[in-house]
Write a protein that holds these residues in place. Sequence first.
Motif, PDB file in Angstrom:
ATOM      1  N   ALA A 213       0.848  -1.194   0.000  1.00 23.07           N
ATOM      2  CA  ALA A 213       0.000   0.000   0.000  1.00 23.07           C
ATOM      3  C   ALA A 213       0.883   1.243   0.000  1.00 23.07           C
ATOM      4  O   ALA A 213       1.930   1.279   0.637  1.00 23.07           O
ATOM      5  CB  ALA A 213      -0.906   0.003   1.219  1.00 23.07           C
ATOM      6  N   LEU A 214       0.467   2.257  -0.729  1.00 28.68           N
ATOM      7  CA  LEU A 214       1.187   3.520  -0.807  1.00 28.68           C
ATOM      8  C   LEU A 214       0.414   4.544   0.017  1.00 28.68           C
ATOM      9  O   LEU A 214      -0.752   4.819  -0.254  1.00 28.68           O
ATOM     10  CB  LEU A 214       1.301   3.968  -2.263  1.00 28.68           C
ATOM     11  N   TRP A 215       1.078   5.085   1.040  1.00 27.36           N
ATOM     12  CA  TRP A 215       0.451   6.034   1.941  1.00 27.36           C
ATOM     13  C   TRP A 215       1.099   7.399   1.775  1.00 27.36           C
ATOM     14  O   TRP A 215       2.214   7.518   1.295  1.00 27.36           O
ATOM     15  CB  TRP A 215       0.606   5.584   3.390  1.00 27.36           C
ATOM     16  N   GLY A 216       0.392   8.431   2.229  1.00 25.06           N
ATOM     17  CA  GLY A 216       0.945   9.764   2.162  1.00 25.06           C
ATOM     18  C   GLY A 216       0.004  10.797   2.738  1.00 25.06           C
ATOM     19  O   GLY A 216      -0.949  10.474   3.455  1.00 25.06           O
ATOM     20  N   THR A 217       0.270  12.050   2.393  1.00 24.40           N
ATOM     21  CA  THR A 217      -0.522  13.187   2.855  1.00 24.40           C
ATOM     22  C   THR A 217      -0.789  14.090   1.667  1.00 24.40           C
ATOM     23  O   THR A 217       0.129  14.400   0.909  1.00 24.40           O
ATOM     24  CB  THR A 217       0.243  13.980   3.942  1.00 24.40           C
ATOM     25  N   ARG A 218      -2.035  14.507   1.504  1.00 24.06           N
ATOM     26  CA  ARG A 218      -2.387  15.512   0.495  1.00 24.06           C
ATOM     27  C   ARG A 218      -2.476  16.855   1.189  1.00 24.06           C
ATOM     28  O   ARG A 218      -3.210  17.011   2.155  1.00 24.06           O
ATOM     29  CB  ARG A 218      -3.720  15.195  -0.156  1.00 24.06           C
ATOM     30  N   SER A 219      -1.721  17.829   0.674  1.00 19.67           N
ATOM     31  CA  SER A 219      -1.737  19.170   1.244  1.00 19.67           C
ATOM     32  C   SER A 219      -1.710  20.179   0.110  1.00 19.67           C
ATOM     33  O   SER A 219      -0.795  20.147  -0.719  1.00 19.67           O
ATOM     34  CB  SER A 219      -0.523  19.372   2.159  1.00 19.67           C
ATOM     35  N   ARG A 220      -2.709  21.029   0.049  1.00 22.90           N
ATOM     36  CA  ARG A 220      -2.836  22.086  -0.969  1.00 22.90           C
ATOM     37  C   ARG A 220      -2.752  21.524  -2.380  1.00 22.90           C
ATOM     38  O   ARG A 220      -2.145  22.107  -3.272  1.00 22.90           O
ATOM     39  CB  ARG A 220      -1.777  23.170  -0.752  1.00 22.90           C
ATOM     40  N   GLY A 221      -3.331  20.339  -2.588  1.00 28.61           N
ATOM     41  CA  GLY A 221      -3.374  19.718  -3.907  1.00 28.61           C
ATOM     42  C   GLY A 221      -2.133  18.936  -4.284  1.00 28.61           C
ATOM     43  O   GLY A 221      -2.081  18.332  -5.354  1.00 28.61           O
ATOM     44  N   GLU A 222      -1.119  18.920  -3.455  1.00 26.03           N
ATOM     45  CA  GLU A 222       0.126  18.183  -3.726  1.00 26.03           C
ATOM     46  C   GLU A 222       0.156  16.911  -2.882  1.00 26.03           C
ATOM     47  O   GLU A 222      -0.375  16.865  -1.775  1.00 26.03           O
ATOM     48  CB  GLU A 222       1.347  19.043  -3.390  1.00 26.03           C
ATOM     49  N   ILE A 223       0.799  15.874  -3.414  1.00 29.89           N
ATOM     50  CA  ILE A 223       0.920  14.600  -2.700  1.00 29.89           C
ATOM     51  C   ILE A 223       2.316  14.511  -2.089  1.00 29.89           C
ATOM     52  O   ILE A 223       3.326  14.673  -2.774  1.00 29.89           O
ATOM     53  CB  ILE A 223       0.682  13.406  -3.643  1.00 29.89           C
ATOM     54  N   PHE A 224       2.365  14.245  -0.783  1.00 30.76           N
ATOM     55  CA  PHE A 224       3.605  14.025  -0.048  1.00 30.76           C
ATOM     56  C   PHE A 224       3.625  12.553   0.342  1.00 30.76           C
ATOM     57  O   PHE A 224       2.733  12.084   1.054  1.00 30.76           O
ATOM     58  CB  PHE A 224       3.653  14.915   1.205  1.00 30.76           C
ATOM     59  N   TYR A 225       4.619  11.807  -0.135  1.00 33.69           N
ATOM     60  CA  TYR A 225       4.690  10.368   0.095  1.00 33.69           C
ATOM     61  C   TYR A 225       5.279  10.083   1.472  1.00 33.69           C
ATOM     62  O   TYR A 225       6.247  10.702   1.892  1.00 33.69           O
ATOM     63  CB  TYR A 225       5.517   9.691  -0.994  1.00 33.69           C
ATOM     64  N   TRP A 226       4.680   9.113   2.132  1.00 32.91           N
ATOM     65  CA  TRP A 226       5.100   8.773   3.486  1.00 32.91           C
ATOM     66  C   TRP A 226       6.343   7.905   3.475  1.00 32.91           C
ATOM     67  O   TRP A 226       6.459   6.944   2.731  1.00 32.91           O
ATOM     68  CB  TRP A 226       3.975   8.035   4.209  1.00 32.91           C
ATOM     69  N   LEU A 227       7.302   8.298   4.314  1.00 31.88           N
ATOM     70  CA  LEU A 227       8.474   7.492   4.617  1.00 31.88           C
ATOM     71  C   LEU A 227       8.624   7.464   6.128  1.00 31.88           C
ATOM     72  O   LEU A 227       8.383   8.488   6.777  1.00 31.88           O
ATOM     73  CB  LEU A 227       9.741   8.122   4.024  1.00 31.88           C
ATOM     74  N   PRO A 228       9.015   6.352   6.706  1.00 30.39           N
ATOM     75  CA  PRO A 228       9.237   6.352   8.158  1.00 30.39           C
ATOM     76  C   PRO A 228      10.452   7.214   8.488  1.00 30.39           C
ATOM     77  O   PRO A 228      11.583   6.861   8.177  1.00 30.39           O
ATOM     78  CB  PRO A 228       9.466   4.882   8.499  1.00 30.39           C
ATOM     79  N   LEU A 229      10.195   8.372   9.066  1.00 34.14           N
ATOM     80  CA  LEU A 229      11.281   9.298   9.384  1.00 34.14           C
ATOM     81  C   LEU A 229      10.970  10.023  10.677  1.00 34.14           C
ATOM     82  O   LEU A 229       9.830  10.105  11.113  1.00 34.14           O
ATOM     83  CB  LEU A 229      11.516  10.292   8.239  1.00 34.14           C
ATOM     84  N   SER A 230      12.022  10.561  11.277  1.00 37.76           N
ATOM     85  CA  SER A 230      11.874  11.421  12.446  1.00 37.76           C
ATOM     86  C   SER A 230      12.712  12.665  12.195  1.00 37.76           C
ATOM     87  O   SER A 230      13.697  12.629  11.454  1.00 37.76           O
ATOM     88  CB  SER A 230      12.318  10.698  13.720  1.00 37.76           C
ATOM     89  N   ILE A 231      12.311  13.758  12.821  1.00 41.79           N
ATOM     90  CA  ILE A 231      12.963  15.030  12.547  1.00 41.79           C
ATOM     91  C   ILE A 231      13.324  15.723  13.852  1.00 41.79           C
ATOM     92  O   ILE A 231      12.565  15.670  14.825  1.00 41.79           O
ATOM     93  CB  ILE A 231      12.061  15.919  11.668  1.00 41.79           C
ATOM     94  N   VAL A 232      14.504  16.329  13.873  1.00 40.39           N
ATOM     95  CA  VAL A 232      14.949  17.139  15.000  1.00 40.39           C
ATOM     96  C   VAL A 232      14.990  18.575  14.512  1.00 40.39           C
ATOM     97  O   VAL A 232      15.701  18.892  13.547  1.00 40.39           O
ATOM     98  CB  VAL A 232      16.343  16.693  15.511  1.00 40.39           C
ATOM     99  N   MET A 233      14.210  19.423  15.165  1.00 39.07           N
ATOM    100  CA  MET A 233      14.116  20.825  14.773  1.00 39.07           C
ATOM    101  C   MET A 233      15.386  21.575  15.163  1.00 39.07           C
ATOM    102  O   MET A 233      16.105  21.157  16.069  1.00 39.07           O
ATOM    103  CB  MET A 233      12.906  21.472  15.452  1.00 39.07           C
ATOM    104  N   PRO A 234      15.651  22.718  14.512  1.00 35.45           N
ATOM    105  CA  PRO A 234      16.834  23.502  14.876  1.00 35.45           C
ATOM    106  C   PRO A 234      16.719  24.055  16.291  1.00 35.45           C
ATOM    107  O   PRO A 234      15.626  24.369  16.759  1.00 35.45           O
ATOM    108  CB  PRO A 234      16.847  24.649  13.865  1.00 35.45           C
ATOM    109  N   GLY A 235      17.848  24.180  16.957  1.00 35.76           N
ATOM    110  CA  GLY A 235      17.875  24.748  18.297  1.00 35.76           C
ATOM    111  C   GLY A 235      18.111  26.253  18.253  1.00 35.76           C
ATOM    112  O   GLY A 235      18.214  26.858  17.182  1.00 35.76           O
ATOM    113  N   TYR A 236      18.171  26.846  19.416  1.00 32.04           N
ATOM    114  CA  TYR A 236      18.409  28.284  19.527  1.00 32.04           C
ATOM    115  C   TYR A 236      19.670  28.541  20.313  1.00 32.04           C
ATOM    116  O   TYR A 236      20.080  27.748  21.136  1.00 32.04           O
ATOM    117  CB  TYR A 236      17.220  28.967  20.226  1.00 32.04           C
ATOM    118  N   GLY A 237      20.271  29.670  20.071  1.00 37.34           N
ATOM    119  CA  GLY A 237      21.474  30.069  20.782  1.00 37.34           C
ATOM    120  C   GLY A 237      22.445  30.724  19.828  1.00 37.34           C
ATOM    121  O   GLY A 237      22.297  30.665  18.603  1.00 37.34           O
TER     122      GLY A 237
END
Length: 171
Positions: free
Chosen positions: A55-79
């Motif tokens: 099965a192919l999963w993803g997210t539709r946002s503003r008419g565009e298809i974003f394909y799902w991949l198992p990923l994790s993200i670390v946001m930028p820090g401050y300083g």
Amino acid sequence: MSGEEFSLDFREVLQQQHSSDVIVTLLTFMRPGDDVPVRLSSDRTEPLDFSGPNALWGTRSRGEIFYWLPLSIVMPGYGEDVVPQFRISVDMIDREILDVLRASNVPADAKVEIVRASDPDFVASQHKGYKLAGAPWNDAATQLVLRQRSWDLEPFPAGTMNPTTFPGLFP
């Protein structure tokens, strides 16, 4: 990323202990010379295709298809000493990921957007101007490093004051 960047409703979802809403990270990569960007989603919000063996999963946002991949993200820090960078860990589910990463010597432009799964057309936070700076990998995952241009390396002041560039200063 400070709390002032998000709406009150979005911050409420972030702070709830048990929420039925999911925060989704949308990634867009565009290489110079390519016509179609690569769009990835951190979470699967809807099935896109069941015709193949997987099965192919993803997210539709503003008419565009974003394909799902198992990923994790670390946001930028401050300083003051912190380099503005995202670290994205993508599970090595297929070795073809490495072929895509090695396909070009030119770093891809990257954009990171944060949305809610219940309303993927409303972008709560958007981060532009990043470049794919590196992709170290091992057997389990690859780490995508997205960085902004470092202005610390730019010469200041930009030019030199000599008779050629500033004739009014030299009589």
